[in-house]
Design an enzyme around this catalytic site. Structure first.
Site, PDB file in Angstrom:
ATOM      1  N   THR A   1       0.006  -2.507  -6.281  1.00  0.00           N
ATOM      2  CA  THR A   1      -0.820  -2.451  -5.085  1.00  0.00           C
ATOM      3  C   THR A   1      -2.120  -3.194  -5.370  1.00  0.00           C
ATOM      4  O   THR A   1      -2.394  -3.553  -6.523  1.00  0.00           O
ATOM      5  CB  THR A   1      -1.157  -1.000  -4.699  1.00  0.00           C
ATOM      6  OG1 THR A   1      -1.943  -0.413  -5.752  1.00  0.00           O
ATOM      7  CG2 THR A   1       0.107  -0.168  -4.500  1.00  0.00           C
TER       8      THR A   1
ATOM      9  N   TYR B   1     -10.193   2.845 -16.434  1.00  0.00           N
ATOM     10  CA  TYR B   1     -10.289   3.429 -15.102  1.00  0.00           C
ATOM     11  C   TYR B   1     -11.728   3.829 -14.779  1.00  0.00           C
ATOM     12  O   TYR B   1     -12.128   3.882 -13.629  1.00  0.00           O
ATOM     13  CB  TYR B   1      -9.342   4.624 -15.000  1.00  0.00           C
ATOM     14  CG  TYR B   1      -8.901   4.929 -13.588  1.00  0.00           C
ATOM     15  CD1 TYR B   1      -8.332   3.942 -12.779  1.00  0.00           C
ATOM     16  CD2 TYR B   1      -9.051   6.197 -13.051  1.00  0.00           C
ATOM     17  CE1 TYR B   1      -7.934   4.213 -11.486  1.00  0.00           C
ATOM     18  CE2 TYR B   1      -8.651   6.485 -11.760  1.00  0.00           C
ATOM     19  CZ  TYR B   1      -8.086   5.490 -10.988  1.00  0.00           C
ATOM     20  OH  TYR B   1      -7.697   5.763  -9.701  1.00  0.00           O
TER      21      TYR B   1
ATOM     22  N   SER C   1       0.835  -1.204   0.000  1.00  0.00           N
ATOM     23  CA  SER C   1       0.000   0.000   0.000  1.00  0.00           C
ATOM     24  C   SER C   1       0.870   1.255   0.000  1.00  0.00           C
ATOM     25  O   SER C   1       1.860   1.342   0.744  1.00  0.00           O
ATOM     26  CB  SER C   1      -0.893   0.033   1.240  1.00  0.00           C
ATOM     27  OG  SER C   1      -1.762  -1.072   1.287  1.00  0.00           O
TER      28      SER C   1
ATOM     29  N   LYS D   1     -11.876  10.425  -8.965  1.00  0.00           N
ATOM     30  CA  LYS D   1     -10.607  11.119  -8.732  1.00  0.00           C
ATOM     31  C   LYS D   1     -10.684  12.576  -9.183  1.00  0.00           C
ATOM     32  O   LYS D   1     -10.067  13.457  -8.570  1.00  0.00           O
ATOM     33  CB  LYS D   1      -9.466  10.401  -9.449  1.00  0.00           C
ATOM     34  CG  LYS D   1      -9.127   9.036  -8.877  1.00  0.00           C
ATOM     35  CD  LYS D   1      -8.714   9.094  -7.417  1.00  0.00           C
ATOM     36  CE  LYS D   1      -8.233   7.743  -6.911  1.00  0.00           C
ATOM     37  NZ  LYS D   1      -7.939   7.756  -5.459  1.00  0.00           N
TER      38      LYS D   1
END
Length: 273
Positions: A202, A164, A20, A171
């Site tokens: 991640t 995405y 992370s 975002k």
């Protein structure tokens, strides 16, 4: 020589495991003398192994600079209030807050953005965006003047990144929230910024197809390589430290310069070759 965070205390959210970005930042802060309290996603009642708690505990066990581990569902106001009570009781005033929380239902994340469901959109925005507002609101009276709030964003909020999808919309909203919170909290001498990191291995990165992105960034970025977790830790801790005392409302791109490119650059040369 004292570390950059000697005498500083703060709250870290969103650590899932060693990969992370939040952990890279927290680990750096603690190595520089800072003290951290951690939240983690509550384990389900039938999960006897307490997997979420176990993952964070595995990283922090034995570290005297870890002050507490506290479960928190960022969509629940009472959970956030309990965390702030824990912060006050265990740490008193704090100097930094790291927001590293984002989620979209997988069934919506896999769809084209145009087909995002109403409920999926509400869930994604509530967890990925409003949680920053809620945490900042809860922490503002507990933060020392000169304190810093940092969230983690991505370039998909500025430009359309295939795959995405709805998270890019979230975002974009998160980036705007950073600016408005910077304005709201500036009179308190509190700063709010975002770190926009390039692809890393991640949990969230793998969900967004990080393997394909790593090759693209390496080919296009001016530095000709991908970033590292260590670099994310250094940049994130910089934005949470007094070293960035004049910086607020900012989105710092840590991507080897990828965001600066207006054409494929060396990638085009490779394709031609």
């Amino acid at each position: 020589m004292p570390g950059m965070f000697e005498g500083k205390k703060g709250l870290i959210t969103g650590v899932f495991n060693k990969q992370s970005i939040a952990w890279s930042i927290a680990d750096r802060i603690m190595s520089e003398g800072g003290e951290c309290g951690f939240t983690y996603m509550p384990d389900k009642p039938d999960d006897e192994r307490k997997k979420n708690l176990g993952r964070v505990k595995k990283l922090t066990d034995g570290n005297p600079r870890c002050k507490f581990l506290q479960p928190m569902d960022a969509t629940q106001d009472d959970h956030i209030a309990t965390v702030m009570d824990k912060v006050s009781g265990e740490m008193g005033k704090i100097d930094f807050l790291l927001h590293s929380i984002a989620f979209a239902p997988p069934e919506d994340l896999k769809k084209d953005t145009v087909d995002t469901s109403r409920e999926g959109f509400k869930t994604a925005m509530a967890i990925s965006v409003h949680s920053l507002m809620a945490l900042a609101s809860g922490a503002k009276d507990l933060m020392n003047p000169g304190g810093s709030i940092l969230t983690l964003t991505y370039y998909g909020g500025e430009k359309a990144v295939p795959g995405y999808n709805v998270m890019g919309v979230c975002k974009a909203a998160l980036d705007s929230t950073v600016k408005y919170l910077a304005y709201d909290l500036g009179p308190r001498d509190l700063r709010v910024n975002a770190l926009s990191a390039g692809p890393l291995q991640t949990i969230s990165g793998r969900g967004a197809g990080v393997d394909e992105m790593l090759g693209l960034y390496e080919a296009m970025a001016p530095l000709g390589r991908n970033i590292t977790h260590d670099e994310a830790g250094k940049c994130g801790s910089f934005l949470l430290s007094d070293m960035s005392s004049g910086v607020t409302g900012e989105i710092l791109h840590l991507d080897g310069g990828y965001n600066a490119m207006g054409s494929p650059g060396r990638l085009l040369e490779k394709i031609k070759g």
